[in-house]
Design a protein around this motif. Structure first.
Motif, mmCIF file in Angstrom:
data_model
loop_
_atom_site.group_PDB
_atom_site.id
_atom_site.type_symbol
_atom_site.label_atom_id
_atom_site.label_comp_id
_atom_site.label_asym_id
_atom_site.label_seq_id
_atom_site.Cartn_x
_atom_site.Cartn_y
_atom_site.Cartn_z
ATOM 1 N N TYR A 128 30.947 -8.558 7.422
ATOM 2 C CA TYR A 128 32.085 -7.710 7.063
ATOM 3 C C TYR A 128 32.515 -6.788 8.203
ATOM 4 O O TYR A 128 33.369 -5.932 8.034
ATOM 5 N N SER A 129 31.907 -6.942 9.402
ATOM 6 C CA SER A 129 32.237 -6.035 10.512
ATOM 7 C C SER A 129 33.729 -6.012 10.813
ATOM 8 O O SER A 129 34.277 -4.995 11.198
ATOM 9 N N PHE A 130 34.370 -7.167 10.685
ATOM 10 C CA PHE A 130 35.781 -7.237 11.054
ATOM 11 C C PHE A 130 36.719 -7.299 9.845
ATOM 12 O O PHE A 130 37.903 -7.527 9.985
ATOM 13 N N GLU A 131 36.161 -7.100 8.647
ATOM 14 C CA GLU A 131 37.008 -7.082 7.447
ATOM 15 C C GLU A 131 37.855 -5.814 7.449
ATOM 16 O O GLU A 131 37.391 -4.754 7.882
ATOM 17 N N VAL A 132 39.078 -5.934 6.976
ATOM 18 C CA VAL A 132 39.905 -4.733 6.885
ATOM 19 C C VAL A 132 40.480 -4.591 5.481
ATOM 20 O O VAL A 132 40.648 -5.571 4.761
ATOM 21 N N VAL A 133 40.749 -3.334 5.114
ATOM 22 C CA VAL A 133 41.385 -3.046 3.828
ATOM 23 C C VAL A 133 42.768 -2.510 4.157
ATOM 24 O O VAL A 133 42.898 -1.622 4.999
ATOM 25 N N GLU A 134 43.792 -3.059 3.515
ATOM 26 C CA GLU A 134 45.137 -2.592 3.816
ATOM 27 C C GLU A 134 45.495 -1.487 2.839
ATOM 28 O O GLU A 134 45.359 -1.636 1.625
ATOM 29 N N PRO A 143 33.936 -1.243 7.084
ATOM 30 C CA PRO A 143 32.807 -0.319 7.280
ATOM 31 C C PRO A 143 33.224 1.154 7.247
ATOM 32 O O PRO A 143 32.478 2.011 6.787
ATOM 33 N N LYS A 144 34.463 1.423 7.719
ATOM 34 C CA LYS A 144 34.928 2.818 7.718
ATOM 35 C C LYS A 144 35.237 3.287 6.305
ATOM 36 O O LYS A 144 35.007 4.451 5.967
ATOM 37 N N VAL A 145 35.788 2.396 5.497
ATOM 38 C CA VAL A 145 36.097 2.759 4.108
ATOM 39 C C VAL A 145 34.792 3.053 3.367
ATOM 40 O O VAL A 145 34.674 4.062 2.649
ATOM 41 N N LEU A 210 27.260 4.032 9.775
ATOM 42 C CA LEU A 210 27.976 4.030 11.060
ATOM 43 C C LEU A 210 27.843 2.707 11.802
ATOM 44 O O LEU A 210 28.814 2.196 12.359
ATOM 45 N N LEU A 211 26.636 2.140 11.824
ATOM 46 C CA LEU A 211 26.364 1.038 12.754
ATOM 47 C C LEU A 211 27.226 -0.207 12.552
ATOM 48 O O LEU A 211 27.588 -0.846 13.545
ATOM 49 N N PRO A 212 27.598 -0.581 11.305
ATOM 50 C CA PRO A 212 28.404 -1.803 11.192
ATOM 51 C C PRO A 212 29.704 -1.751 11.993
ATOM 52 O O PRO A 212 30.238 -2.792 12.359
#
Lengths: 290, 407
Positions: A128-134, A143-145, A210-212
């Motif tokens: 999921y490192s490169f998954e994004v939520v719009e 990961p930030k969400v 944080l790390l992901p």
């Protein structure tokens, strides 16, 4: 050069970055608020926790979010032992000694990391490192969400812990009146070490969240520790809600500063806030004199 | 009557004693003759601090060279004298680089190899110039390191003026179809990034590429989302980064997360696109990234053997490793030809160097009046199917360039 198309995403991004700052600052504010220890080793301990998460993933394939069950308790134990048997013993109760002891600890931890892990920058790759939520036109990395809500939850839990449990009450009692707390039978050394342990455990949580989306190397703590101090000063020493708000404000100020002043001057706003708060409201937004 | 005490020394005893004495006092002299004094070489690198990854890589490369030279019999013209590394850490700070250089020279370093970063190399070479100690710059690319004309300072690798020229010429060739008309330059804020950005901003319009924006960022930068958002609004055809490794990794990740799609990413000394570690860890983010950077000749057996040796030691074979290796080898070659560690003799030998056993796409070294190796040049690499391929110049190429990025 400010387009509304990027203004809103930048603001939202600032909030998510700010939540991470808040998470790092939560531990610091607890340690400062109760123990009055300015913990210079905070950044080094974050780095240690990040390495913990990294190696759990690399060696045993443990997902960083599963590592939440392992790293924070381990960091708690390390923090407890450090306070009880190193910091409190070496400092003989004097504040200037505590500064030096934690500074010394940070140097030892960083150089040990350099010796054992070398200075390579390491990252982990999760599905999921490169998954994004719009959301509202912004692409938010998953990961930030997760880190954003994780930080809010951690702050809420800490607040409830301090307000509702006996240990929380004991910690608050100690923060207010050390001698009085001792007189009513609170085991001061134990409660101090518990507070330090909980503060350091927060770094364990921060590291897992944080790390992901980030990296680890022996210097990684530097980038966070100054921001964390500013967050604590802004929010008010010892206030969890203050640290949370402070972190979010600083995240947004940094993002907006980057947009308006250019990225290399983006941090200017953060330190301007630091100075202004010290000048005009030294107790911080939600702080009160302890 | 038998004597109680034998006080006279017999002939045999005398001979035995004299023999032992001769052995004890004479043998070290024999040893000294067999083991000439080692040649001390000071290595100043930022092994801690914000570019410590590169500093450690540089140190590892320099130490590999010293080990190889010693294993091959040391400096033969000095009776097989071994090279001895004297290590120092600049922490990436020029003033510390200078004071450490002074300390090493004081402690007997006959020459200095330093300092990875441009700013530190400026300081270390200046410090070494005070005692006319030979100084070889391993990586520092800023042109003013050499433009000062310090007599003691030499650089085996190209400076950024030369790299930027190569980068622009190569880009003109790559973009012959005219796919790219606009570009954004993203650079780190120190001497290296700022210098490259200025040169490119001047040169790119001459080959028909408009520079929409030059974006500077700090070291360390924790978050590149803002920059990615600006890129989304500017929509450049080409993204040109010039930054250090940590920031490059975050930038590349953020570009992918924010779904920034350009026709190409063309780094200039960007580091990561020619970085084995980056390509291995983020094969998808790295694919098709082009880089104009230091790189070895992929057809040279010397280079391939060194790469295999480095990897056998668990090292990523990055540009820092082979440039620091060659900086030491270039210096050792000069000491060999000088047959002396006298500073002036070594400087003279460096000036007349035609060192060829380097595995770089340079040809034998040819040093100009400023101390720069004029044959040194950067090459263009591109990540293709998870491998770093040399795509230009043609005589060293291992693959054809793929541009623009296929949809």
């Amino acid at each position: 050069m400010v387009d509304p198309v990027i203004l809103i995403p930048s603001f939202i991004n600032g909030l998510t970055t700010g939540a991470l700052y808040a998470l790092v600052a939560l531990g610091l504010t607890l340690i400062y608020g109760v123990l009055h220890i300015i913990n210079f080793a905070h950044g080094a301990m974050l780095m240690m926790a990040l390495y913990g998460v990294f190696f759990l993933h690399r060696l045993f394939g443990i997902d960083p979010y599963v590592a939440l069950l392992i790293v924070p308790p381990a960091m708690f134990a390390i923090g407890y032992v450090l306070q009880r048997f190193v910091i409190s013993k070496a400092s003989h109760g004097r504040d200037e000694n505590i500064l030096l002891v934690t500074l010394g600890l940070s140097i030892v931890i960083e150089n040990m990391a350099l010796y054992f892990f070398r200075s390579d920058t390491r990252t982990i790759d999760t599905p999921y490192s490169f998954e994004v939520v719009e959301f509202a036109g912004a692409f938010l990395p998953l990961p930030k969400v997760v880190a954003f809500f994780g930080a809010l939850l951690t702050a809420a839990l800490l607040w409830a812990f301090m307000a509702r449990t006996d240990l929380g009450r004991a910690i608050r009692a100690l923060a207010k009146e050390r001698r009085g707390a001792r007189l009513v039978g609170i085991n001061v050394d134990h409660v101090f070490a518990m507070s330090f342990g909980i503060g350091v455990a927060c770094l364990g949580v921060a590291a897992c969240l944080l790390l992901p989306g980030y990296y680890v190397n022996p210097q990684v703590g530097y980038g966070f520790v100054l921001i964390a101090f500013t967050t604590v000063v802004l929010g008010g020493m010892g206030s969890f809600v203050g640290a949370m708000i402070g972190g979010l404000v600083i995240g947004v100020v940094e993002a907006m500063g980057g947009l308006f002043l250019g990225d290399s001057l983006g941090q200017f706003g953060i330190f301007a806030i630091f100075i202004l708060i010290l000048l005009f409201r030294p107790t911080g937004l939600l702080g009160h004199k302890v | 009557m038998k004597k109680l005490f034998d006080t006279q020394i017999k002939r045999r005893q005398f001979l035995a004693g004299a023999g032992t004495a001769a052995l004890v006092t004479g043998f070290p002299a024999v040893l000294r003759a067999q083991e000439p004094a080692s040649v001390k070489v000071g290595l100043v690198h930022p092994v801690t601090g914000f570019v410590s990854f590169s500093g450690m890589q540089s140190r590892a490369g320099a130490e590999m060279a010293i080990a190889d030279i010693n294993a091959a019999g040391g400096i033969k013209s000095l009776g097989g004298a071994k090279l001895e590394a004297m290590l120092a850490d600049s922490q990436g700070r020029p003033e510390l680089g200078a004071s450490e250089t002074a300390r090493l020279i004081e402690a007997g370093a006959t020459s200095i190899v330093a300092g990875y970063s441009s700013a530190v190399s400026l300081a270390t070479s200046q410090e070494a110039a005070k005692t006319m100690t030979p100084h070889v710059v391993d990586v520092g690319v800023a042109d003013n390191i050499m433009d000062r004309g310090l007599k003691n300072t030499f650089r085996f690798a190209p400076g950024f003026g030369s790299v930027a020229t190569t980068a622009v010429e190569a880009l003109k060739e790559i973009n012959a179809g005219g796919a790219a008309k606009t570009a954004v330059i993203i650079h780190e804020e120190s001497l290296f990034g700022t210098g490259i950005a200025e040169l490119l901003a001047n040169e790119l319009p001459k080959i028909g590429i408009e520079v929409l924006e030059v974006i500077k960022h700090a070291n360390p930068t924790r978050d590149f989302t803002n920059i990615a958002l600006q890129l989304r609004s500017l929509k450049p055809d080409l993204i040109i980064p010039a930054n250090y490794y940590n920031e490059y990794v975050l930038l590349a990740r953020t570009l992918r997360q924010q779904r920034i799609e350009a026709k190409g990413i063309y780094s200039v000394l960007g580091g990561a696109a020619s970085n084995v570690q980056f390509v291995k860890e983020f094969p998808e983010a790295a694919e098709y990234i082009m880089d104009c950077n230091h790189w070895y000749d992929p057809k040279s057996e010397v280079a391939l053997k060194r790469r295999a040796d480095a990897e056998a030691k668990g090292l990523f074979y990055t540009y820092e490793v082979f440039l620091a290796y060659n900086a030491v080898a270039f210096l050792a070659d000069a000491i060999e030809r000088a047959g002396s560690t006298e500073k002036e003799a070594v400087i003279e030998a460096l000036r007349n160097s035609n060192f060829a056993n380097h595995g770089m796409p340079y040809g034998p070294t040819k040093i100009d009046e400023k101390g720069q190796n004029t044959g040194a040049r950067a090459v263009n690499t591109q990540v293709q199917k998870g491998n770093i391929e040399v795509v230009l110049p043609k005589e060293f190429a291992s693959a054809d360039v793929i541009f623009p990025i296929p949809a």
